[in-house]
Scaffold this motif. Structure first.
Motif, PDB file in Angstrom:
ATOM      1  N   ARG A  35      -0.767   3.224  -6.182  1.00 23.13           N
ATOM      2  CA  ARG A  35      -1.649   3.402  -7.335  1.00 23.13           C
ATOM      3  C   ARG A  35      -2.078   2.074  -7.949  1.00 23.13           C
ATOM      4  O   ARG A  35      -2.930   2.050  -8.819  1.00 23.13           O
ATOM      5  N   GLN A  65     -13.079  -1.231  -1.081  1.00 24.33           N
ATOM      6  CA  GLN A  65     -12.918   0.024  -1.810  1.00 24.33           C
ATOM      7  C   GLN A  65     -13.466  -0.088  -3.230  1.00 24.33           C
ATOM      8  O   GLN A  65     -14.084   0.857  -3.739  1.00 24.33           O
ATOM      9  N   THR A  95      -5.983   4.120  -9.173  1.00 19.77           N
ATOM     10  CA  THR A  95      -5.966   5.417  -8.497  1.00 19.77           C
ATOM     11  C   THR A  95      -7.356   6.044  -8.509  1.00 19.77           C
ATOM     12  O   THR A  95      -7.825   6.553  -7.488  1.00 19.77           O
ATOM     13  N   ARG A 109       0.830  -1.209   0.000  1.00 19.61           N
ATOM     14  CA  ARG A 109       0.000   0.000   0.000  1.00 19.61           C
ATOM     15  C   ARG A 109       0.866   1.261   0.000  1.00 19.61           C
ATOM     16  O   ARG A 109       0.474   2.276  -0.534  1.00 19.61           O
ATOM     17  N   THR A 144      -5.741  -1.884  -4.195  1.00 21.92           N
ATOM     18  CA  THR A 144      -7.031  -1.507  -3.639  1.00 21.92           C
ATOM     19  C   THR A 144      -7.598  -2.719  -2.900  1.00 21.92           C
ATOM     20  O   THR A 144      -7.052  -3.813  -2.992  1.00 21.92           O
ATOM     21  N   ASN A 196      -9.608   4.179  -6.021  1.00 25.47           N
ATOM     22  CA  ASN A 196      -9.358   4.567  -4.627  1.00 25.47           C
ATOM     23  C   ASN A 196      -9.908   5.958  -4.320  1.00 25.47           C
ATOM     24  O   ASN A 196     -10.438   6.198  -3.246  1.00 25.47           O
ATOM     25  N   GLU A 197      -9.803   6.898  -5.264  1.00 22.68           N
ATOM     26  CA  GLU A 197     -10.342   8.242  -5.056  1.00 22.68           C
ATOM     27  C   GLU A 197     -11.867   8.204  -4.987  1.00 22.68           C
ATOM     28  O   GLU A 197     -12.454   8.887  -4.136  1.00 22.68           O
TER      29      GLU A 197
END
Length: 101
Positions: free
Chosen positions: A62, A69, A90, A57, A65, A93-94
Motif C-alpha cells: 500500500r 503507475q 493504494t 512490493r 508504486t 495503484n487501483e
C-alpha cells in the motif's frame, strides 16, 4: 514541518478552487527504468532500494508504486474523475490498474 503545512494549505486551496481537483499522495515511487535522479541522496536511496523493490512490493504494497503507475493513475483520474479527491498509494495503484487494458 513547514513543507507539510505549506503542502496542506496548497492542497486545501486547490480543492476549494475546483471540484474536479485531485491530490496525489504517493509514498515510495520507484522511478521508470532509464531515468536518473539529480539529488545525490535520491541516487543513493534508489540504488539501495531498487533491488529490494520486489520485496517492498510484497510486504507493504500500500506504500509502493512506480512512476509509470503514477502516470497511468493521473491519466485515468483525469478521464474518469475518480472516487476520491485525495488519492493514497493504494488508490493510485487501483486507478493505474483500471487504466491498463
Amino acid at each position: 514541518m513547514m513543507w507539510a503545512r505549506v503542502k496542506g494549505e496548497t492542497e486545501n486551496a486547490l480543492l476549494e478552487l475546483s471540484p474536479r481537483a485531485r491530490m496525489f499522495r504517493p509514498a515510495f515511487v520507484l522511478p521508470r527504468p532509464g531515468t536518473k535522479a539529480k539529488a545525490r541522496v535520491h541516487v543513493l536511496m534508489y540504488r539501495l532500494l531498487t533491488p529490494l523493490y520486489p520485496l517492498l512490493r510484497r510486504i507493504p504494497p500500500r506504500y509502493v508504486t512506480t512512476s509509470v503507475q503514477l502516470g497511468q493513475a493521473m491519466i485515468q483520474t483525469a478521464r474518469s474523475g475518480g472516487r476520491r479527491r485525495v488519492l493514497t498509494p493504494t488508490d493510485i495503484n487501483e486507478a493505474a490498474a483500471a487504466a491498463t487494458p
